[in-house]
Scaffold this active site. Structure first.
Site, mmCIF file in Angstrom:
data_model
loop_
_atom_site.group_PDB
_atom_site.id
_atom_site.type_symbol
_atom_site.label_atom_id
_atom_site.label_comp_id
_atom_site.label_asym_id
_atom_site.label_seq_id
_atom_site.Cartn_x
_atom_site.Cartn_y
_atom_site.Cartn_z
ATOM 1 N N SER A 139 19.812 53.131 25.526
ATOM 2 C CA SER A 139 20.303 52.889 24.173
ATOM 3 C C SER A 139 20.453 51.379 24.022
ATOM 4 C CB SER A 139 21.675 53.548 23.998
ATOM 5 O OG SER A 139 22.302 53.113 22.810
ATOM 6 N N TYR A 152 30.850 54.881 26.070
ATOM 7 C CA TYR A 152 29.407 55.128 25.939
ATOM 8 C C TYR A 152 28.597 53.915 26.399
ATOM 9 C CZ TYR A 152 25.010 56.357 23.554
ATOM 10 O OH TYR A 152 23.703 56.643 23.262
HETATM 11 C C1 8X3 Z 1 23.037 55.176 20.009
HETATM 12 C C2 8X3 Z 1 23.230 53.809 19.496
HETATM 13 O O1 8X3 Z 1 24.874 52.286 18.262
HETATM 14 O O2 8X3 Z 1 25.424 54.645 18.339
HETATM 15 O O3 8X3 Z 1 22.653 55.219 21.339
HETATM 16 O O4 8X3 Z 1 25.629 53.281 20.310
HETATM 17 S S1 8X3 Z 1 24.872 53.502 19.087
#
Ligand code: 8X3
Length: 254
Positions: A139, A152
């Site tokens: 990502s 995340y």
């Molecule tokens: C998704 C991109 O900006 O939501 O992997 O982290 S974000």
């Protein structure tokens, strides 16, 4: 067309979004795709859809965090051409001060350890194909942070490090390591899962953004990287919609 020995492509998280789109595109490119995800009904339906289009697909229900199940899955193959580590996702968007450690743990388990499990289990088969490719779908969150994203972002940075380190460690062996880092992609489930099914919060993610990426846009990118000649390793592809200049700079209309 892929060589005979490298015809199988395993896609994790193939039940929806980028994984499903990638499975469809790889099947159309000539791979026999093996669809894995926890949701059996979803991957079976997708396998049937791909077969009906005249391509080869099988469904194999699998939880990428279950190492024993992953090892058992690996024994079903002698050689594998492609592994797309796509399973994963985000849970929550709370600041570090109040984030749920359980969310952090689950994100680490699915995104990072899931990728580690599949990569470790299938690496000998990828090598045996004589022309293997490991894809890590990370990502833009693996390349910069944003407020509320730490859990995340940490997991996605770890995936990036896994890919970079693996490439160093296996150089000289016939396996490429490719990282694709998508920015804002509108899929059916990503934002919904992140916000625990809250449709309003999920809709806000894309509010006013003229055109986020689609799962197919990212699948295109993944398929392109995989289908380069064997000596061409696409280390890293960062792909964002035109309306997104950085993790935090998004153009919204209205
Ligand atoms: C998704 C991109 O900006 O939501 O992997 O982290 S974000």
């Amino acid at each position: 067309a892929p060589s005979a020995a490298s015809r199988i492509a395993v896609v994790t998280g193939a039940s929806s979004g980028i994984g499903a789109a990638t499975a469809r595109q790889l099947a159309a490119a000539g791979y026999r795709v093996v669809l894995t995800a926890r949701r059996k009904d979803r991957i079976e339906a997708l396998a049937e859809e791909i077969q009906a289009a005249g391509h080869r697909a099988t469904a194999y229900p699998l939880d990428v965090t279950d190492r024993e199940a992953v090892d058992e899955f690996a024994t079903a193959f002698k050689t594998i051409g492609v592994l797309v580590n796509n399973a994963g996702g985000a849970l929550g968007a709370d600041p570090v001060a109040t984030g749920d450690p359980e969310d952090w743990r689950r994100m680490y388990e699915t995104n990072v350890l899931g990728t580690l499990n599949l990569t470790q289990a299938l690496l000998p088969r990828l090598e045996a194909s004589g022309d293997g490719t490991v894809v890590v779908v990370s990502s833009t969150a693996g390349h910069g942070t944003y407020e509320g994203g730490a859990g995340y972002v940490a997991a996605k940075h770890a995936e990036h490090v896994l890919a970079e380190t693996l490439r160093l460690e296996i150089v000289g062996r016939p396996v490429r390591v490719v990282e694709v880092a998508p920015g804002m992609v509108r899929t059916d489930e990503f934002a919904l899962t992140r916000f625990g099914g809250d449709t309003e919060k999920a809709a806000k993610v894309y509010q006013g953004v003229a055109e986020p990426l689609t799962a197919d846009d990212v699948a295109d990118t993944i398929t392109w990287a995989i289908t380069r000649p064997a000596h061409v390793n696409i280390d890293l592809l960062v792909v964002r919609p035109r309306a997104q200049a950085s993790n935090t700079k998004v153009h919204r209309e209205g």
